[in-house]
Design a protein around this motif. Structure first.
Motif, PDB file in Angstrom:
ATOM      1  N   VAL A  69     -36.682 -11.633 -12.734  1.00 26.59           N
ATOM      2  CA  VAL A  69     -36.477 -13.057 -12.481  1.00 26.59           C
ATOM      3  C   VAL A  69     -36.828 -13.844 -13.752  1.00 26.59           C
ATOM      4  CG1 VAL A  69     -37.133 -15.027 -11.064  1.00 26.59           C
ATOM      5  CG2 VAL A  69     -37.030 -12.738 -10.057  1.00 26.59           C
ATOM      6  N   LEU A  70     -35.861 -14.674 -14.193  1.00 23.98           N
ATOM      7  CA  LEU A  70     -36.052 -15.458 -15.411  1.00 23.98           C
ATOM      8  C   LEU A  70     -36.189 -16.920 -15.051  1.00 23.98           C
ATOM      9  CD1 LEU A  70     -33.328 -14.233 -17.932  1.00 23.98           C
ATOM     10  CD2 LEU A  70     -35.789 -14.109 -18.263  1.00 23.98           C
ATOM     11  N   TYR A  71     -37.057 -17.620 -15.800  1.00 19.69           N
ATOM     12  CA  TYR A  71     -37.099 -19.074 -15.657  1.00 19.69           C
ATOM     13  C   TYR A  71     -37.261 -19.677 -17.039  1.00 19.69           C
ATOM     14  CZ  TYR A  71     -38.319 -23.758 -14.170  1.00 19.69           C
ATOM     15  OH  TYR A  71     -38.326 -25.123 -14.000  1.00 19.69           O
ATOM     16  N   MET A  72     -36.338 -20.510 -17.414  1.00 21.58           N
ATOM     17  CA  MET A  72     -36.349 -21.164 -18.726  1.00 21.58           C
ATOM     18  C   MET A  72     -36.627 -20.200 -19.871  1.00 21.58           C
ATOM     19  SD  MET A  72     -37.879 -24.939 -18.189  1.00 21.58           S
ATOM     20  CE  MET A  72     -37.188 -25.533 -19.701  1.00 21.58           C
ATOM     21  N   GLY A  73     -35.958 -19.082 -19.840  1.00 20.20           N
ATOM     22  CA  GLY A  73     -36.058 -18.163 -20.966  1.00 20.20           C
ATOM     23  C   GLY A  73     -37.271 -17.254 -20.962  1.00 20.20           C
ATOM     24  N   ARG A  74     -38.040 -17.245 -19.839  1.00 22.26           N
ATOM     25  CA  ARG A  74     -39.189 -16.345 -19.769  1.00 22.26           C
ATOM     26  C   ARG A  74     -39.134 -15.536 -18.487  1.00 22.26           C
ATOM     27  NH1 ARG A  74     -43.767 -19.762 -22.103  1.00 22.26           N
ATOM     28  NH2 ARG A  74     -43.293 -19.592 -24.321  1.00 22.26           N
ATOM     29  N   VAL A 121     -33.849 -18.300 -24.844  1.00 17.64           N
ATOM     30  CA  VAL A 121     -34.591 -17.114 -24.419  1.00 17.64           C
ATOM     31  C   VAL A 121     -35.822 -17.016 -25.310  1.00 17.64           C
ATOM     32  CG1 VAL A 121     -34.482 -14.628 -24.070  1.00 17.64           C
ATOM     33  CG2 VAL A 121     -32.410 -15.997 -23.859  1.00 17.64           C
ATOM     34  N   SER A 122     -37.001 -16.895 -24.681  1.00 17.66           N
ATOM     35  CA  SER A 122     -38.239 -16.910 -25.464  1.00 17.66           C
ATOM     36  C   SER A 122     -39.054 -15.654 -25.214  1.00 17.66           C
ATOM     37  CB  SER A 122     -39.094 -18.115 -25.107  1.00 17.66           C
ATOM     38  OG  SER A 122     -38.303 -19.274 -25.087  1.00 17.66           O
ATOM     39  N   GLY A 123     -38.666 -14.559 -25.806  1.00 18.21           N
ATOM     40  CA  GLY A 123     -39.483 -13.359 -25.719  1.00 18.21           C
ATOM     41  C   GLY A 123     -39.316 -12.610 -24.418  1.00 18.21           C
ATOM     42  N   VAL A 124     -38.113 -12.171 -24.154  1.00 16.53           N
ATOM     43  CA  VAL A 124     -37.861 -11.410 -22.931  1.00 16.53           C
ATOM     44  C   VAL A 124     -37.731  -9.931 -23.284  1.00 16.53           C
ATOM     45  CG1 VAL A 124     -36.127 -10.934 -21.174  1.00 16.53           C
ATOM     46  CG2 VAL A 124     -36.814 -13.280 -21.653  1.00 16.53           C
ATOM     47  N   SER A 125     -38.365  -9.073 -22.492  1.00 19.59           N
ATOM     48  CA  SER A 125     -38.263  -7.635 -22.712  1.00 19.59           C
ATOM     49  C   SER A 125     -37.841  -6.962 -21.418  1.00 19.59           C
ATOM     50  CB  SER A 125     -39.616  -7.055 -23.131  1.00 19.59           C
ATOM     51  OG  SER A 125     -40.121  -7.759 -24.226  1.00 19.59           O
ATOM     52  N   PHE A 126     -37.006  -5.969 -21.533  1.00 16.81           N
ATOM     53  CA  PHE A 126     -36.687  -5.149 -20.352  1.00 16.81           C
ATOM     54  C   PHE A 126     -36.035  -3.874 -20.808  1.00 16.81           C
ATOM     55  CE2 PHE A 126     -33.191  -8.215 -20.884  1.00 16.81           C
ATOM     56  CZ  PHE A 126     -32.094  -7.372 -20.980  1.00 16.81           C
ATOM     57  N   ASP A 127     -35.911  -2.928 -19.882  1.00  7.02           N
ATOM     58  CA  ASP A 127     -35.178  -1.713 -20.217  1.00  7.02           C
ATOM     59  C   ASP A 127     -34.327  -1.289 -19.037  1.00  7.02           C
ATOM     60  OD1 ASP A 127     -37.193  -0.944 -18.573  1.00  7.02           O
ATOM     61  OD2 ASP A 127     -38.212   0.307 -20.048  1.00  7.02           O
ATOM     62  N   VAL A 128     -33.269  -0.559 -19.311  1.00  3.80           N
ATOM     63  CA  VAL A 128     -32.378  -0.094 -18.259  1.00  3.80           C
ATOM     64  C   VAL A 128     -32.248   1.413 -18.433  1.00  3.80           C
ATOM     65  CG1 VAL A 128     -30.099  -0.288 -17.225  1.00  3.80           C
ATOM     66  CG2 VAL A 128     -31.115  -2.258 -18.364  1.00  3.80           C
ATOM     67  N   LEU A 129     -32.580   2.181 -17.381  1.00  6.37           N
ATOM     68  CA  LEU A 129     -32.482   3.643 -17.453  1.00  6.37           C
ATOM     69  C   LEU A 129     -31.094   4.095 -17.033  1.00  6.37           C
ATOM     70  CD1 LEU A 129     -35.919   4.749 -15.982  1.00  6.37           C
ATOM     71  CD2 LEU A 129     -35.308   4.115 -18.324  1.00  6.37           C
ATOM     72  N   HIS A 130     -30.821   5.359 -17.289  1.00  9.55           N
ATOM     73  CA  HIS A 130     -29.496   5.889 -16.985  1.00  9.55           C
ATOM     74  C   HIS A 130     -29.164   5.742 -15.496  1.00  9.55           C
ATOM     75  CE1 HIS A 130     -25.945   8.325 -17.424  1.00  9.55           C
ATOM     76  NE2 HIS A 130     -26.309   8.989 -16.336  1.00  9.55           N
ATOM     77  N   MET A 149     -48.659 -14.741 -29.286  1.00 12.24           N
ATOM     78  CA  MET A 149     -47.303 -14.209 -29.073  1.00 12.24           C
ATOM     79  C   MET A 149     -46.590 -15.023 -28.017  1.00 12.24           C
ATOM     80  SD  MET A 149     -46.351 -10.294 -28.353  1.00 12.24           S
ATOM     81  CE  MET A 149     -46.175 -10.357 -26.599  1.00 12.24           C
ATOM     82  N   ALA A 150     -45.330 -15.252 -28.274  1.00 12.03           N
ATOM     83  CA  ALA A 150     -44.581 -16.108 -27.357  1.00 12.03           C
ATOM     84  C   ALA A 150     -44.190 -15.381 -26.084  1.00 12.03           C
ATOM     85  CB  ALA A 150     -43.315 -16.631 -28.049  1.00 12.03           C
ATOM     86  N   GLY A 151     -44.171 -14.069 -26.166  1.00 12.02           N
ATOM     87  CA  GLY A 151     -43.648 -13.301 -25.043  1.00 12.02           C
ATOM     88  C   GLY A 151     -44.586 -13.277 -23.866  1.00 12.02           C
ATOM     89  N   VAL A 152     -44.143 -12.629 -22.856  1.00 11.67           N
ATOM     90  CA  VAL A 152     -44.982 -12.544 -21.679  1.00 11.67           C
ATOM     91  C   VAL A 152     -45.308 -11.099 -21.380  1.00 11.67           C
ATOM     92  CG1 VAL A 152     -44.410 -14.701 -20.600  1.00 11.67           C
ATOM     93  CG2 VAL A 152     -42.912 -12.749 -20.312  1.00 11.67           C
ATOM     94  N   GLY A 153     -45.328 -10.248 -22.387  1.00 10.87           N
ATOM     95  CA  GLY A 153     -45.815  -8.893 -22.202  1.00 10.87           C
ATOM     96  C   GLY A 153     -44.730  -7.866 -22.034  1.00 10.87           C
ATOM     97  N   GLU A 154     -45.155  -6.634 -22.267  1.00  6.16           N
ATOM     98  CA  GLU A 154     -44.197  -5.534 -22.207  1.00  6.16           C
ATOM     99  C   GLU A 154     -44.731  -4.429 -21.315  1.00  6.16           C
ATOM    100  OE1 GLU A 154     -43.625  -4.430 -26.270  1.00  6.16           O
ATOM    101  OE2 GLU A 154     -42.581  -6.301 -26.747  1.00  6.16           O
ATOM    102  N   ILE A 155     -45.687  -4.802 -20.480  1.00 13.04           N
ATOM    103  CA  ILE A 155     -46.375  -3.800 -19.669  1.00 13.04           C
ATOM    104  C   ILE A 155     -45.401  -3.089 -18.725  1.00 13.04           C
ATOM    105  CG2 ILE A 155     -47.008  -5.601 -18.019  1.00 13.04           C
ATOM    106  CD1 ILE A 155     -49.531  -4.024 -17.431  1.00 13.04           C
ATOM    107  N   HIS A 156     -44.298  -3.804 -18.398  1.00  8.37           N
ATOM    108  CA  HIS A 156     -43.377  -3.239 -17.409  1.00  8.37           C
ATOM    109  C   HIS A 156     -42.406  -2.253 -18.019  1.00  8.37           C
ATOM    110  CE1 HIS A 156     -41.459  -6.483 -19.471  1.00  8.37           C
ATOM    111  NE2 HIS A 156     -40.281  -6.236 -18.920  1.00  8.37           N
ATOM    112  N   LEU A 157     -42.387  -2.113 -19.330  1.00  6.10           N
ATOM    113  CA  LEU A 157     -41.433  -1.182 -19.945  1.00  6.10           C
ATOM    114  C   LEU A 157     -41.885   0.244 -19.680  1.00  6.10           C
ATOM    115  CD1 LEU A 157     -40.722  -2.930 -23.334  1.00  6.10           C
ATOM    116  CD2 LEU A 157     -39.507  -3.103 -21.182  1.00  6.10           C
ATOM    117  N   ARG A 158     -40.892   1.103 -19.462  1.00  7.84           N
ATOM    118  CA  ARG A 158     -41.222   2.486 -19.111  1.00  7.84           C
ATOM    119  C   ARG A 158     -41.098   3.348 -20.346  1.00  7.84           C
ATOM    120  NH1 ARG A 158     -37.126   1.533 -14.403  1.00  7.84           N
ATOM    121  NH2 ARG A 158     -36.311   0.367 -16.146  1.00  7.84           N
ATOM    122  N   ARG A 159     -42.191   3.964 -20.712  1.00  9.61           N
ATOM    123  CA  ARG A 159     -42.208   4.657 -21.985  1.00  9.61           C
ATOM    124  C   ARG A 159     -41.936   6.150 -21.860  1.00  9.61           C
ATOM    125  NH1 ARG A 159     -44.592   0.436 -25.089  1.00  9.61           N
ATOM    126  NH2 ARG A 159     -44.980  -1.053 -23.444  1.00  9.61           N
TER     127      ARG A 159
END
Ligand code: SF4
Lengths: 363, 322, 317
Positions: B230-235, B37-46, B1-11
């Motif tokens: 923090v992003l660097y070169m799309g990751r 952008v190469s596989g970036v994940s994030f979420d924004v809460l209210h 997988m190209a991404g760098v993980g989704e562990i930081h997403l709040r479920r």
């Protein structure tokens, strides 16, 4: 951009009071001297004197008077003013007003030689006579003929500009928006039209249309012909402005706000493209006036006795040139001043209103 | 997988905006692409403000534009209130975008040069056929543009800061819940920047907005963001609670950025940024990283949790020993 | 390279096709009936039909276009209507050398005058000289060709007797005499071209002057004038090629006027006189030849431009 330049112009150096008032008086003196010089050159120096001398005198007088007016205005305004620009605007306004009101002005006869039998032929310009700019070979008043001729030039080129913009802008904009195939077709069409020199195309069109019989017919026929000739230029302008505008940030934001394509075309593209293309209108009109003049100079436009600048010069012809230069120089000067002013004011309008400054050159 | 993980997403909650494994490619010529952008994940809460930080070329703006689907991303998912934005009809997308507005970097260019302030502010409302002049004037006042003075001006008669206030008013008038600010102050005079950021913060509080705040300037981010990515070169390099990230920056790139700011520079010395056409294998930061080794060349680092709400994508920091 | 040339050729073909359709339609669109122009009012119906058949006007347009085109491709442009009736081709071949000579002299004069003016004007940007050039070139562009021609005739030919006017002497009648008659009309044409060249070249030079390598050369202490001529003019010379190509079209248009004023037997007079007498085949042939010359010359210019400047090729590749 626009605001910074006007600012810079307004805040140019403001020298002391003494200089400005001296400058005003220098201006008055220069103007007076220049006008006097011209008067002497045109009316007083005997016709048998050599023409080059007169030409030199006239030119010197004009340059001096122009300088004088510049100094006068700058001195009065107490700052640098682009006098040339305002003189150009002034000439154009005066010409349009005179052409509109020509019927009401106290002109001597301009079209019917039977009414001017008592008047001398080829009178030299004399500002204080009934024929301020002289008369032609049929004793008709040159000033009046030039003003009536201006009607034809102005109406024809205005009609041509309006027509070519009305047709060219939608097609050019579509070429930019629809992309590839349509764009290619439009490109080939414009290239084909541009591959025939404008004047040749005009002559060909004039052959089809035949010789116009009245002023209205001339304006309509030549207007349409000129519009066809200008169309490729307008198309290209519209195309390049549109493709420049669609990548503008405000179009992006409109889309983000939820604007539909229709709304973007109506609110964002059309007004801006029209303004940018219109900023070229004066420069185009300058080219068109020359083209109309050339056509009637070649005898393919409005026919005498109806006056146009072109046919007046053709009528005076090369044979009269050395004996009666004014019959050619007067309409020639009208035409030159008009074209020059249009170019001058047009350049300014172009740099002020065209999106992203001027990009396309009009030739 | 190209991404760098989704562990930081709040479920545990439904985020206002959730972005998963976003990929954005820009076409250069017929067959070549740059991956911004190469596989970036994030979420924004209210009510939260997430800042995307990175040097130019890190993929911040591409992310912002992909989120509002202008143009849509090459890959990955974007969801607004749990509603996917991929594969919906253009008309639906238009409706959904009403809740998601953007403020762009060039406030002057973002205004139609022919329209006047009041028309410009009402542009969005007009699209949604709501013509309420009072609302417009109230909003103009709220962003600090007195309608009595400014209503009839065009963009060339406004300063950059005033243009940006106007853009903010226009975006907020249609009632978004999520506001993307793409470098909203970097085109403005330094003296104006703080005022605009302050305005955004106030409005966010009073209107209950969530924000995605994109900037290359860590000092501005510090004053507004509750979370930083923090992003660097799309990751993604590092993501977490703003305080945690500032107090204990862990990724070498984050450290570099923070040191640069403390040293007085606005941006870190870019050094030799590799070409985006051929990004380095493994960790993309390895060409500038003092601790890079063979593993960094071979393996793409995955995000690991290092604190309460603090995640880092690096093979060696914090120390592997743990 | 080959790809670029083919691309350019492929583009010229539809253009030429459209031009041919346009000129063919010229005759077709003329109001009234060409036959009526030829025969007198007292002719019989049989005569009418015969002439109609002679001209091929009784068959469908597409067939007529095809026949016309195949004849044109063999170099047969038909015969003209108004006496003296001759082959259109002969008339045009007789006229072309005049235009070629005028164009070449005008182009050379224009370039020779404009290059130093532009370089000097760019070198002393915003100086009095530069501003004079600015106003002077607008003035030169604003003078209609025929006015300029008349004024020059008045001054140079009539008053100062520097040049003879009023006719054309073929080079066979002595090349010096030929040149004396050709020079003034060429100067008339060259003035406008020189003004346009000067303006374009000046602004381009100013742009190049701000580029890094020029600034570097300046920093190394090379004198500005030296830089202008040696370093900056070289990239600009590519666009001089394009300019010359564009101006060929303008020169053909402009020479129509000059031919009329100076009574020169060029292709312009042919077209104008034919138009005045409604001699359609002659107008048609003239317009077609002018268009083909123009398309071919801009094709050649583009290809040459592509060969010397690789940037152009890439833009289309
Ligand atoms: S993974 Fe390796 S190269 Fe990348 S930041 Fe960590 S130590 Fe440096």
């Amino acid at each position: 951009m626009a605001s910074t330049t006007t600012l810079a112009e307004n805040v140019r150096t403001r020298p002391g009071l003494a200089w400005t008032s001296i400058r005003t008086w220098i201006g008055v003196a220069e103007t007076a001297l220049g006008v006097a010089l011209d008067y002497v050159a045109i009316s007083v120096i005997d016709r048998s004197e050599s023409a080059p001398l007169r030409v030199v005198f006239v030119l010197a007088g004009l340059v001096l008077a122009r300088r004088g007016i510049g100094d006068l205005v700058c001195g009065l305004a107490k700052r640098e003013v682009d006098v040339g620009l305002w003189l150009s605007v002034g000439w154009l306004v005066a010409l349009v007003v005179a052409a509109t009101l020509a019927g009401l002005l106290p002109f001597s006869d301009y079209i019917d030689p039977s009414k001017s039998l008592t008047v001398a032929q080829f009178m030299t310009p004399n500002l204080f006579s009934a024929h301020p700019l002289g008369t032609d070979g049929l004793s008709l008043d040159l000033l009046a003929r030039c003003v009536y001729g201006a009607r034809v030039s102005i109406l024809t080129s205005a009609l041509a500009v309006v027509l070519s913009v009305a047709v060219g802008v939608p097609i050019g904009a579509l070429a930019a928006l629809r992309g590839r195939a349509f764009d290619h077709v439009v490109n080939i069409l414009t290239d084909s039209m541009l591959s025939v020199p404008a004047l040749v195309l005009l002559i060909a069109l004039a052959t089809i249309a035949g010789r116009p019989k009245s002023v209205a017919a001339a304006v309509l026929e030549d207007g349409i012909g000129l519009a066809i000739v200008t169309l490729p230029t307008v198309l290209r302008l519209a195309r390049s402005f549109t493709s420049k505008l669609i990548s503008e940030e405000f179009v992006f934001v409109s889309r983000a706000l939820g604007a539909t394509n229709t709304r973007i075309v109506l609110h964002d593209l059309t007004p801006n493209v029209l303004l940018s293309v219109s900023s070229y209108a004066l420069v185009l009109a300058a080219v068109l006036i020359v083209a109309e003049g050339s056509l009637s100079f070649l005898g393919l436009g409005l026919q005498p006795p109806q006056p146009t600048w072109g046919n007046m010069m053709a009528q005076a012809g090369i044979s009269d040139l050395s004996l009666h230069p004014f019959a050619i120089l007067v309409p020639g000067t009208f035409m030159f001043l008009t074209v020059f002013s249009l170019n001058r004011v047009g350049e300014r309008a172009r740099s002020a209103f065209a999106a992203g400054g001027s990009v396309v050159s009009v030739t | 997988m190209a991404g760098v993980g989704e562990i930081h997403l709040r479920r545990d909650e439904t985020p206002v905006l959730s972005v998963r494994n976003l990929v954005v490619q820009h076409r250069l010529r017929r067959r070549s692409f740059v991956e911004a952008v190469s596989g970036v994940s994030f979420d924004v809460l209210h009510g939260e403000t997430l800042a995307l930080v990175g040097e130019s070329g890190s993929g911040k703006s591409s992310t912002a534009r992909a989120v509002i689907q202008l143009p849509p991303p090459t890959g990955g998912e974007v969801a607004l209130f749990g509603r996917e934005l991929q594969g919906v009809s253009p008309e639906e997308l238009r409706q959904l975008r009403r809740k998601l507005q953007i403020i762009v970097q060039d406030p002057v260019g973002a205004l139609n040069p022919l329209k006047r302030v009041r028309q410009l502010a009402a542009e969005g409302l007009e699209v949604w056929s709501d013509r309420d002049p009072e609302k417009v004037d109230a909003m103009l006042t709220a962003v600090g543009l007195d309608p009595e003075i400014y209503a009839a001006r065009r963009r060339r008669e406004l300063s950059g800061g005033q243009c940006q206030r106007l853009c903010i008013a226009r975006a907020l008038l249609i009632g978004p819940e999520m506001l993307i600010c793409d470098e909203p102050v970097s085109a403005l005079d330094v003296s104006i920047q703080a005022q605009i950021v302050e305005l955004l913060r106030e409005l966010q509080g009073s209107m209950g907005l969530s924000m995605l705040f994109i900037s290359h300037d860590l000092r501005i981010v510090k004053s507004i963001a509750s979370r930083v990515l923090v992003l660097y070169m799309g990751r993604v390099c590092e993501v977490g609670d703003a305080d945690a990230l500032y107090s204990s920056p862990t990724h070498p790139y984050t450290k570099l950025l923070i040191e640069a700011v403390e040293g007085g520079a606005i941006e870190a010395d870019p050094g030799e940024i590799p070409s985006a056409l051929e990004p380095p294998s493994g960790c993309r930061f390895r060409t500038r990283c003092p601790a890079a080794d063979a593993r960094c060349v071979a393996e793409v680092p995955q995000l690991r949790q290092v604190g309460d709400d603090h995640f880092v994508a690096c093979h060696h920091f914090p120390d592997e020993a743990r | 390279m080959i790809r670029y040339i083919t691309f350019r050729l492929m583009f010229a073909i539809p253009v030429l096709f459209l031009v041919s359709v346009g000129t063919f339609l010229l005759v077709y669109l003329v109001p009234g009936n060409p036959v009526d122009h030829i025969i007198g009012p007292n002719s019989t119906h049989a005569q009418y039909l015969q002439i109609q058949r002679q001209l091929g006007l009784d068959r469908p347009v597409l067939v007529r276009y095809w026949e016309w085109l195949s004849k044109v491709l063999q170099g047969n442009l038909g015969i003209n209507l108004v006496p003296p009736v001759e082959s259109v081709r002969t008339r045009i071949i007789q006229a072309l050398p005049v235009n070629i000579e005028l164009t070449i002299i005008a182009l050379v004069l224009g370039l020779v005058v404009s290059i130093p003016l532009a370089v000097f004007s760019a070198y002393k940007e915003n100086s009095v000289f530069d501003r004079l050039i600015g106003v002077g070139t607008i003035a030169a562009i604003s003078i209609p060709t025929f006015l300029l021609a008349l004024v020059l005739v008045l001054l140079v030919a009539i008053d100062w007797h520097l040049f003879p006017i009023g006719q054309w002497v073929r080079p066979s009648g002595g090349w010096l005499t030929n040149l004396r008659y050709a020079l003034l009309p060429s100067i008339v044409l060259a003035i406008g071209e020189a003004a346009i060249f000067t303006r374009l070249l000046r602004s381009e030079l100013l742009e190049t002057l701000n580029e890094d390598y020029i600034l570097a050369a300046r920093a190394k202490g090379m004198s500005s004038l030296h830089i202008l001529f040696r370093e900056a003019l070289r990239p600009s010379s590519f666009s001089l090629v394009t300019l010359s190509g564009l101006s060929i079209g303008r020169l053909i248009g402009g020479s129509i006027i000059a031919e009329q004023v100076f009574s020169l037997p060029g292709i312009g007079s042919i077209i104008v006189n034919a138009a005045q007498q409604s001699d359609y085949p002659l107008v048609q042939g003239g317009v077609l030849v002018v268009a083909v010359v123009y398309v071919t010359s801009s094709l050649i210019v583009d290809v040459v431009h592509g060969v010397i400047d690789p940037r152009v090729r890439r833009r289309h590749g």
